[in-house]
Design an enzyme around this catalytic site. Structure first.
Site, PDB file in Angstrom:
ATOM      1  N   GLU A  90     -12.394   3.144  -1.450  1.00  0.00           N
ATOM      2  CA  GLU A  90     -11.953   4.278  -2.280  1.00  0.00           C
ATOM      3  C   GLU A  90     -11.632   3.844  -3.707  1.00  0.00           C
ATOM      4  O   GLU A  90     -11.868   4.601  -4.648  1.00  0.00           O
ATOM      5  CB  GLU A  90     -10.731   4.935  -1.640  1.00  0.00           C
ATOM      6  CG  GLU A  90     -11.072   5.611  -0.321  1.00  0.00           C
ATOM      7  CD  GLU A  90      -9.851   6.142   0.409  1.00  0.00           C
ATOM      8  OE1 GLU A  90      -8.731   6.021  -0.122  1.00  0.00           O
ATOM      9  OE2 GLU A  90     -10.034   6.647   1.527  1.00  0.00           O
ATOM     10  N   HIS A 141     -10.164  -5.484  -3.587  1.00  0.00           N
ATOM     11  CA  HIS A 141      -8.845  -5.680  -2.979  1.00  0.00           C
ATOM     12  C   HIS A 141      -9.011  -6.057  -1.518  1.00  0.00           C
ATOM     13  O   HIS A 141      -9.985  -5.669  -0.870  1.00  0.00           O
ATOM     14  CB  HIS A 141      -7.971  -4.427  -3.100  1.00  0.00           C
ATOM     15  CG  HIS A 141      -8.613  -3.171  -2.609  1.00  0.00           C
ATOM     16  ND1 HIS A 141      -9.535  -2.471  -3.365  1.00  0.00           N
ATOM     17  CD2 HIS A 141      -8.484  -2.487  -1.450  1.00  0.00           C
ATOM     18  CE1 HIS A 141      -9.933  -1.414  -2.686  1.00  0.00           C
ATOM     19  NE2 HIS A 141      -9.318  -1.391  -1.510  1.00  0.00           N
ATOM     20  N   ASP A 159       0.848  -1.189   0.000  1.00  0.00           N
ATOM     21  CA  ASP A 159       0.000   0.000   0.000  1.00  0.00           C
ATOM     22  C   ASP A 159       0.889   1.246   0.000  1.00  0.00           C
ATOM     23  O   ASP A 159       1.907   1.305   0.702  1.00  0.00           O
ATOM     24  CB  ASP A 159      -0.911   0.002   1.241  1.00  0.00           C
ATOM     25  CG  ASP A 159      -2.055   0.976   1.094  1.00  0.00           C
ATOM     26  OD1 ASP A 159      -3.214   0.528   0.983  1.00  0.00           O
ATOM     27  OD2 ASP A 159      -1.797   2.207   1.090  1.00  0.00           O
TER      28      ASP A 159
HETATM   29  P1  AMP Z   1      -9.837   1.281   0.086  1.00  0.00           P
HETATM   30  O1  AMP Z   1     -10.273   2.442   0.925  1.00  0.00           O
HETATM   31  O2  AMP Z   1     -10.103  -0.039   0.752  1.00  0.00           O
HETATM   32  O3  AMP Z   1     -10.383   1.361  -1.315  1.00  0.00           O
HETATM   33  O4  AMP Z   1      -8.250   1.365   0.023  1.00  0.00           O
HETATM   34  C1  AMP Z   1      -7.532   1.787  -1.094  1.00  0.00           C
HETATM   35  C2  AMP Z   1      -6.073   1.722  -0.732  1.00  0.00           C
HETATM   36  O5  AMP Z   1      -5.316   1.871  -1.900  1.00  0.00           O
HETATM   37  C3  AMP Z   1      -5.599   2.802   0.248  1.00  0.00           C
HETATM   38  O6  AMP Z   1      -5.066   2.187   1.432  1.00  0.00           O
HETATM   39  C4  AMP Z   1      -4.525   3.555  -0.535  1.00  0.00           C
HETATM   40  O7  AMP Z   1      -3.445   3.951   0.263  1.00  0.00           O
HETATM   41  C5  AMP Z   1      -4.115   2.510  -1.567  1.00  0.00           C
HETATM   42  N1  AMP Z   1      -3.538   3.040  -2.807  1.00  0.00           N
HETATM   43  C6  AMP Z   1      -4.045   4.023  -3.593  1.00  0.00           C
HETATM   44  N2  AMP Z   1      -3.254   4.209  -4.660  1.00  0.00           N
HETATM   45  C7  AMP Z   1      -2.240   3.313  -4.559  1.00  0.00           C
HETATM   46  C8  AMP Z   1      -1.100   2.997  -5.354  1.00  0.00           C
HETATM   47  N3  AMP Z   1      -0.841   3.661  -6.500  1.00  0.00           N
HETATM   48  N4  AMP Z   1      -0.269   2.025  -4.949  1.00  0.00           N
HETATM   49  C9  AMP Z   1      -0.516   1.357  -3.796  1.00  0.00           C
HETATM   50  N5  AMP Z   1      -1.577   1.598  -2.996  1.00  0.00           N
HETATM   51  C10 AMP Z   1      -2.424   2.562  -3.374  1.00  0.00           C
END
Ligand code: AMP
Length: 126
Positions: A105, A110, A35
């Protein structure tokens, strides 16, 4: 209501190689990477390679092979990150946020794998 997958979401771009990622593990059906904003010493995201919006979508529409590949990927990540309780290690939490109340988000399914420190209660008290 059927799900509509957004090809422009950030994880779709990672899968297409359009933006970089810090890969931890990969198999035929899943990719695991760190992440970008870790919330614990271990914070890995495991995503299916297929076009699934959330866990509900994946559970209902993915093939058996995709589901097995995804589950095995989570097991492999936990071993690689040394958090597997069955190996006498300190354990982890897996979280799949889905939809609005789940505060998802990125609209590509995932699972967060978090560990490396005591994680406290599952949810803050309301
Ligand atoms: P969620 O709220 O469960 O959708 O979590 C999305 C996650 O994706 C968050 O913890 C972000 O920090 C992570 N994230 C967003 N963009 C990236 C990226 N380019 N590489 C790795 N993690 C990411």
């Amino acid at each position: 209501m059927p799900y509509t997958y957004d090809d422009q979401n950030i994880f779709a771009k990672i899968l297409r190689g359009e933006i970089p990622n810090n890969t931890v593990f990969e198999n035929d059906h899943a990719l695991a990477f760190r992440d970008i904003t870790p919330q614990a010493p271990v914070h890995v995201l495991v995503i299916p390679k297929g076009r699934y919006v959330n866990h509900d979508h994946f559970a209902n529409e993915a093939s058996d092979a995709e589901i097995v590949g995804y589950a095995r990927a989570i097991g492999a990540v936990c071993k690689l990150e040394n958090v597997t309780p069955g190996d006498g290690q300190s354990g982890y939490r897996s979280i799949a946020n889905s939809g609005e109340d789940g505060v998802q988000e990125v609209p590509h399914f995932h699972t967060h794998i978090l560990g490396g420190r005591p994680l406290g209660r599952m949810l803050a008290r309301a």
